[in-house]
Design an enzyme around this catalytic site. Structure first.
Site, short mmCIF file in Angstrom:
data_model
loop_
_atom_site.label_atom_id
_atom_site.label_comp_id
_atom_site.label_asym_id
_atom_site.label_seq_id
_atom_site.Cartn_x
_atom_site.Cartn_y
_atom_site.Cartn_z
N ILE A 16 0.82 -1.20 0.00
CA ILE A 16 0.00 0.00 0.00
C ILE A 16 0.86 1.26 0.00
O ILE A 16 0.57 2.22 -0.72
CB ILE A 16 -0.94 0.01 1.22
N THR A 126 -3.65 -0.02 9.50
CA THR A 126 -4.85 -0.49 10.19
C THR A 126 -4.50 -0.75 11.66
O THR A 126 -3.56 -1.48 11.96
CB THR A 126 -5.37 -1.78 9.55
N ARG A 159 -8.12 1.63 1.17
CA ARG A 159 -9.11 0.68 0.67
C ARG A 159 -8.66 0.27 -0.72
O ARG A 159 -8.94 0.96 -1.70
CB ARG A 159 -10.48 1.35 0.58
N LYS A 212 -12.53 1.18 9.13
CA LYS A 212 -11.73 0.18 8.39
C LYS A 212 -11.95 -1.22 8.96
O LYS A 212 -12.10 -2.20 8.21
CB LYS A 212 -10.24 0.55 8.47
N ASN A 216 -13.72 -4.70 6.89
CA ASN A 216 -13.09 -6.01 6.69
C ASN A 216 -13.74 -7.09 7.54
O ASN A 216 -13.76 -8.26 7.14
CB ASN A 216 -11.59 -5.91 6.99
N ARG A 219 -16.78 -8.35 5.64
CA ARG A 219 -16.44 -9.28 4.56
C ARG A 219 -16.01 -10.63 5.11
O ARG A 219 -16.38 -11.69 4.57
CB ARG A 219 -15.34 -8.66 3.69
N CYS A 266 -5.60 -8.10 5.63
CA CYS A 266 -6.78 -7.37 6.12
C CYS A 266 -7.82 -8.29 6.75
O CYS A 266 -8.03 -8.27 7.95
CB CYS A 266 -7.39 -6.56 4.99
N TYR A 329 -2.49 -15.90 -1.66
CA TYR A 329 -3.83 -15.88 -1.07
C TYR A 329 -4.87 -15.37 -2.05
O TYR A 329 -6.07 -15.61 -1.88
CB TYR A 329 -3.85 -15.05 0.21
N LYS A 330 -4.41 -14.68 -3.11
CA LYS A 330 -5.33 -14.08 -4.08
C LYS A 330 -4.79 -14.31 -5.49
O LYS A 330 -3.58 -14.34 -5.71
CB LYS A 330 -5.47 -12.58 -3.80
#
Length: 459
Positions: A16, A126, A159, A212, A216, A219, A266, A329-330
């Site tokens: 980020i 965060t 975000r 924030k 998360n 989700r 997150c 992870y993604k």
């Protein structure tokens, strides 16, 4: 207020921090990024992005070429030369699932040595509620300056989604909370220069911190519902993916997709910050805890699927080779932070399996450090059992002819099960129980048109 009046020091050049720094440089701000990793600093100063993110390499190169973007390991000097300090360092959890603010504390201590009257400190990391008031500000005031009187403090959570970070940073709404009105106005001006999204100013610092965590946690809880429904559907022989898609046609229902677990910095971390602070207030955040437990359980559930599936064909996990497709992870990223692949690999190795991993983005060194063997995709598809963990685009193109494993477990809803079952492949998934295509079975495979699956008779 104008770009020429600001020089920014940004602490933490990660997933980020670096895109944020590059966007400020793109919009005319002079920015120096600070990181403790000399390799990252050297890479940026040479005009190269150390992070794989679409569009970021060009932004970094342009910023360095225009002498608007540079990097350093000397945080004190960077703070002394700047009048805005942005802190975007990691905030992981410890072994007790409590927030580890070590990096935030260290960055604030560094900033305090270069803090001056009129400066603005912005926290993007965060953090649990009240971190700015109870941790950040007291450290900054060790400079001898007084918050709100001599310097400002603002909090604004990022975000952004990996592989779409730059677009989201420049189009998503930005929530900002300030210690006072002036702090919030300055932060709103700065971020208004890098995003087309709406700037939302909330009442104070702690409200922005909580926003924030709420996002998360929502989700994570939604995914845990999908995962629990998936496990129930598996036990009942129902295709959960089909059922969820149908349920989502309801105008007020939006169930997310089940999968092998939740990863990233997150969703797998932030809910614990709420749990931690709630417990300090004597409140048990039961739903949030349960959601975390369900999502943490999913890699172990997948490991159990592997064990049960091998048992059904007369094999054992012991001495079997298990192929893993993807440990990020993604999809389409190299990010392995909190990846559910790691506990799955640990389970399989503890059961005596050899784990072979293919991931087109993750380096062999990272895979080896997980205890697995990096291999080509053909080898991962030619094991006793292959498990698809990550939804990389490359895996969307898999065909039945490519699957040489006895069993294929697809934990992401990116492939059509019927296409593989019609070719005689034992295809399972999270929320997708295996029901064979009986037209492909020999009459000797079952008696009286019944077959034993998972220990129970299925018609």
């Amino acid at each position: 207020m104008a770009e020429k009046n600001y020089k920014i020091a940004l602490f933490g050049l990660g997933y980020i921090g670096l895109p944020t720094a590059a966007l400020f440089a793109k919009n005319g701000f002079k920015l120096i990024g600070v990181d403790i990793n000399q390799k990252i600093v050297d890479s940026i100063n040479s005009g190269c992005s150390p992070i794989l993110e679409p569009g970021l390499a060009k932004l970094v190169k342009d910023g360095v070429t225009k002498k608007l973007l540079s990097a350093s390991t000397d945080g004190i000097e960077a703070a002394e030369e700047s009048n805005v300090m942005i802190i975007v360092v990691p905030t992981p959890i410890d072994e007790n699932n409590c927030s580890d603010l070590t990096a935030v504390i260290s960055a604030c201590e560094t900033v305090s040595h270069g803090l001056k009257r009129g400066d603005l400190v912005i926290i993007e990391s965060t953090v649990p509620p009240y971190t700015c008031e109870r941790t950040v500000i007291p450290i900054l005031e060790q400079s001898g300056l007084k918050a709100s009187v001599d310097f400002g403090v603002a909090y604004t959570p990022e975000r952004a989604l990996p592989n779409n970070t730059l677009y989201e940073m420049t189009h998503n709404a930005r929530v900002i909370g300030g210690l006072n009105e002036e702090s919030a106005e300055k932060a709103a001006f700065l971020y208004g220069k890098i995003t087309q999204g709406k700037i939302i100013t909330v009442e104070n610092l702690v409200t922005a911190e909580m926003v924030k965590l709420m996002e998360n946690t929502y989700r994570d809880t939604n995914i845990s519902l999908a995962n629990e429904l998936a496990m129930v559907c598996e036990s009942l022989g129902i295709d959960a993916i089909e059922a969820i898609k149908a349920a989502n046609f309801h105008p007020r229902v939006n169930i997310l997709s089940p999968g092998p677990g939740v990863g990233g910095h997150c969703l797998s971390v932030d809910p614990y910050f709420i749990i931690e602070m709630a417990e300090k207030q004597g409140i048990e955040a039961r739903l949030i805890k349960t959601a975390r437990d369900i999502n943490n359980h999913m890699p172990h559930h997948v490991a159990q699927m592997v064990e049960n599936s091998l048992d059904e064909i007369g094999k054992s996990t012991l001495h079997s080779n298990i192929g893993i497709l993807g440990v990020a992870y993604k999809g389409n990223t190299a990010d392995t932070r909190e990846t559910p692949a790691k506990p799955l690999i640990n389970d399989l190795i503890s059961q005596g399996a050899e784990v072979l991993v293919h991931d087109p983005y993750v380096s062999p060194e990272v895979i080896i450090n997980m205890g697995a063997k990096p291999v080509k995709i053909e080898e991962a598809l030619n094991c006793d059992c292959t498990v698809l963990i990550t939804d990389h685009d490359q895996y969307c193109d898999l065909t039945p002819a490519m699957i040489k494993s006895h069993i294929f477990i697809c934990t992401r809803p990116i492939l059509d099960p019927e296409r593989f079952k019609n070719e005689g492949i034992i295809f399972k998934g999270v929320g997708r129980p295996y029901v064979p295509n009986y037209s492909l079975l020999d009459s000797n495979d079952f008696e009286d048109k019944r077959i034993i699956l998972d220990g129970a008779e299925k018609p």
